[in-house]
Design an enzyme around this catalytic site. Structure first.
Site, short mmCIF file in Angstrom:
data_model
loop_
_atom_site.label_atom_id
_atom_site.label_comp_id
_atom_site.label_asym_id
_atom_site.label_seq_id
_atom_site.Cartn_x
_atom_site.Cartn_y
_atom_site.Cartn_z
N LEU A 66 34.29 55.21 47.92
CA LEU A 66 34.95 55.67 46.70
C LEU A 66 34.01 56.65 46.02
O LEU A 66 32.83 56.33 45.84
CB LEU A 66 35.17 54.49 45.74
CG LEU A 66 36.45 53.70 45.81
CD1 LEU A 66 36.39 52.55 44.83
CD2 LEU A 66 37.63 54.57 45.46
N ASP A 67 34.49 57.79 45.60
CA ASP A 67 33.56 58.74 44.97
C ASP A 67 33.26 58.29 43.55
O ASP A 67 33.85 57.36 43.03
CB ASP A 67 34.10 60.16 45.03
CG ASP A 67 35.39 60.30 44.23
OD1 ASP A 67 35.88 61.43 44.10
OD2 ASP A 67 35.93 59.28 43.78
#
Lengths: 439, 364
Positions: free
Chosen positions: B101-102
């Protein structure tokens, strides 16, 4: 390489006599017996023995002798005495007594020896008079040579320490310095990871280097439990000269720092006494002038955060500029913030900006209120954000002191989670966790 | 040699889900969890030090004179095994990560410990979908599609109604459905393909661009709106771009103000651990909770390349796929074929529940 070995041997030399001999050596040395009739012959040809046991025993001490070739004469005299004895005795024993060595202790036997015939070279030279020397016909001491009890006890065999090691583990048992440091509470595993610190510690001598500095620190007032962590963080205090240390302490005392405060500062900032008087003076002057505080308040600041005197001044200047220009705090507000929470001076600029931006713009808190509670600037950003959003969701995000059900910023930030949920937010911890999962 | 530390370490073996907060890089989350676990492991008492024989010169007893020194052996604990010399017992715990997940997004992040790290690869290559909640805001467009980016364009949005939004979403979903069918390499003219599509068991094989299997609006309050998305093979940037495209289709512009992953395959947000719960006890509990899921992932990993459409292809894939299977031998696989197929289908059904309903509506 050689230095570590020699140092360790030196250390084991001067410490309490704790000898680490292998059992075989002790057994072998004790079971020697040479008939008295063989004592007279001194220059006898040494023939290479085919007995593998004898050669193995012969080769073993020779290998130990080779690396310590360049040590001081004092060491040579003390440890080579029995070897020198063996050199001459062996030649006689091998010649005449191949199989009749009966292991019988001869306590009165003491071989006289010439103190000049101690170096390996000299013994070799003496043999060179005789003819027919083979390639490895160096006279080796015989382990079957009988020696008296006192001689046997005084044999100091250099232990097989590795000349190079990645850890201090092989040297700890042998080295007096290292074992005393471990007893003091120093974390050697942390120090050995730093480059060159391990070699430096092994080379130190406890009684001449380490003990005087520990006594100095104790006189200064540093408590004994803290000495260990102090040396763990700053091992170089053990190599700083005592005059310098005393001069720096004298300078701090002259600046009206009390003895306990100096001790507290040294415990909190272990590198403090490694800096020159000029540098300390420079920094004290800088802080006095820049912050515009009275000398007493500057002193209190230094006592609370002595790291300010150790680190570089550029980040501090930058942080102050950020507070003044970017955030827009006034002089007196900055002074109040710095005296309440000195860590703001050393904080990360980006994180500080992030927190201030959220608190001022998103939460809508004016400068005066932030200056009144500077603890928010020291808190974790995620914590402030989650708690504020939770209060907003519950409709309790009220930060104006004039209005009812006011929540002060320090309570928002300092309280642990359970107390925050029960007292401030009036909700349960599970609700808070559920809410966190919706962010 | 089972000290308390070793026993605890052996328990740390499995998959669990964590709720990643917004604004934090996923590596920091992983490092934080690793340091919590290491702190717990190293707080266990270390093994006792070994005893070495040391010969010490001590004065002998009274029967001899006091000047006599004898070497007497004694067992002394070796300082080389002292915890201050050896350091902590554990230096590293392998914490693997599933789908990343960024930093801008938040949500469910699957982590693996110990032997389950190998299963993460299965999870990544498997066809499970992920559930996102996207929050958007009409009226402006930025350069990186986030509401914190540099504003490029500002527009009005008064003409936007929920009806128009739903129409745009339906159009997008139709396009994605077509892409899904194309990438699933299925001939829709066949009966089996129709049955699979009914059940919602279509999914793309191999490399495919991000495909949305489900898309709907759950909240509309101009300028803010919230979309729910189920997708496969996506990146968070693609989802933010999706919001931007929704804005474009509606003749306005939109930015994304939040991306939140609510489900990653079988790992749902209800069982994810929040920041306060990143302790060893909670992690072990979570691992125990997801143990059955782990088993299913392991089984479905064999089928990760399979065409679940036809039975014959399943047979072929299995014979090909047994090279890839790390945990099962050929014999057991063949024997349990039917049970596994049922398991896998049930898992897929549970996972792609919403997809099937969406699929059926579109196909109808």
């Amino acid at each position: 390489m050689c230095n570590i070995l020699s140092a360790s041997i030196k250390n084991s030399h001067e410490g309490p006599v704790v000898m680490h001999l292998c059992q075989r050596c002790v057994f072998v040395f004790r079971c020697l017996r040479i008939p008295a009739s063989l004592q007279q012959s001194t220059c006898i040809l040494h023939q290479r023995s085919h007995d593998s046991r004898i050669t193995a025993a012969l080769l073993q001490p020779s290998h130990k002798q080779l690396p310590v070739h360049n040590l001081s004469q004092k060491y040579n005299i003390e440890t080579w005495r029995p070897c020198g004895m063996h050199l001459r005795a062996l030649s006689s024993s091998v010649q005449k007594n191949n199989s009749d060595l009966t292991p019988k202790k001869d306590e009165n036997h003491c071989v006289t020896y010439d103190s000049s015939v101690l170096h390996q070279e000299s013994s070799q030279v003496s043999l060179s008079n005789t003819h027919n020397i083979g390639l490895d016909a160096v006279v080796r001491p015989s382990p079957f040579q009988e020696i008296c009890e006192e001689e046997a006890l005084r044999i100091q065999v250099p232990s097989a320490l590795p000349p190079v090691s990645f850890t201090l583990r092989p040297y700890v048992d042998q080295s007096e310095t290292l074992s005393k440091l471990v007893q003091l509470g120093v974390d050697l595993w942390k120090l050995e990871q730093r480059p060159n610190v391990g070699s430096m510690l092994v080379k130190l001598d406890f009684h001449s280097d380490v003990a005087p500095r520990l006594l100095f620190l104790k006189d200064l007032g540093v408590e004994e439990p803290k000495l260990g962590s102090l040396i763990t963080k700053n091992p170089f205090i053990l190599t700083e000269s005592l005059e310098n240390l005393e001069a720096r302490v004298a300078y701090l005392r002259s600046k009206k720092f009390s003895a306990q405060s100096v001790a507290a500062m040294v415990s909190k900032a272990p590198y403090l006494l490694n800096f020159s008087v000029k540098r300390l003076d420079n920094r004290l002057g800088f802080f006095q002038q820049l912050l515009g505080l009275s000398s007493e308040k500057t002193q209190n600041l230094m006592i609370r955060l002595p790291k300010l005197l150790c680190g570089s001044l550029e980040p501090v200047k930058e942080n102050l500029k950020v507070c003044e220009l970017e955030f827009g705090f006034r002089e007196n507000e900055i002074r109040h913030i710095v005296t309440t929470v000195p860590k703001v001076l050393l904080a990360n600029k980006r994180k500080l900006t992030q927190i201030f931006d959220f608190v001022h713009n998103t939460m809508g808190i004016p400068h005066s209120l932030i200056a009144k509670f500077p603890q928010v600037l020291n808190a974790k950003f995620l914590r402030i954000r989650e708690r504020h959003l939770f209060l907003k969701y519950l409709g309790r995000a009220q930060y104006q002191p004039s209005q009812p059900s006011y929540i002060s910023l320090d309570r928002l930030v300092i309280l642990p989670d359970e107390i925050f949920c029960s007292d401030v937010a009036l909700a349960t911890l599970e609700d808070f966790e559920q809410f966190q999962k919706t962010l | 040699m089972s000290t308390k530390a070793v026993r605890l370490f052996r328990k740390l073996d499995g998959l669990f889900a964590v709720y990643k907060p917004q604004g934090v890089h996923w590596k920091l989350v992983r490092d934080n969890i690793e340091s919590h676990l290491l702190k717990e492991l190293n707080s266990c008492p270390p093994p006792p030090p070994r005893l070495t024989v040391q010969f010490q010169l001590l004065t002998s007893g009274e029967n001899r004179s006091s000047t006599d020194l004898i070497l007497s052996p004694s067992m002394v604990p070796s300082l080389a095994d002292h915890p201050q010399v050896t350091g902590p017992q554990f230096h590293k715990v392998h914490v693997g990560i599933g789908h990343r997940l960024d930093a801008f997004s938040s949500g469910v992040l699957v982590l693996g410990l110990g032997k389950a790290n190998g299963l993460l690869e299965h999870l990544c290559k498997s066809h499970v979908t992920r559930d996102y909640t996207l929050e958007g805001e009409f009226g402006k467009a930025t350069d990186d599609f986030c509401h914190t980016g540099r504003v490029v364009e500002k527009t009005t949005y008064d003409h936007v109604t929920q009806d128009k939004l739903e129409r745009v979403l339906a159009m997008m979903q139709g396009a994605n459905q077509k892409a899904l069918i194309m990438y699933s390499q299925v001939d829709l003219q066949t009966q089996e393909a129709y049955e699979l599509a009914l059940k919602g068991l279509l999914y793309p094989h191999g490399k495919s661009p991000p495909i949305l299997t489900g898309l709907r609006c759950i909240h509309f309050n101009p300028p803010h709106f919230t979309l729910e998305v189920q997708c496969v093979n996506e990146t968070q940037n693609y989802l933010r771009k999706l919001i931007h495209e929704v804005g474009l289709e509606l003749r306005t512009s939109a930015v994304c103000s939040g991306v939140r992953r609510t489900r990653d395959g079988p790992f749902k947000v209800e069982n994810a651990l929040t920041r306060q719960q990143w302790t060893t006890d909670n992690i072990i509990q979570a691992i125990a909770h997801f143990r059955s899921t782990k088993r299913k992932i392991r089984k479905s990993g064999i089928y990760r390349q399979t065409a679940a459409q036809s039975n014959t292809s399943i047979q072929e894939q299995k014979s090909k796929g047994h090279d890839d299977a790390q945990n099962f031998s050929c014999d057991t696989m063949v024997g349990r074929e039917s049970a596994e197929k049922r398991d896998e289908e049930s898992m897929m059904k549970r996972v792609d529940e919403k997809n099937s309903s969406n699929c059926s509506t579109v196909l109808n």
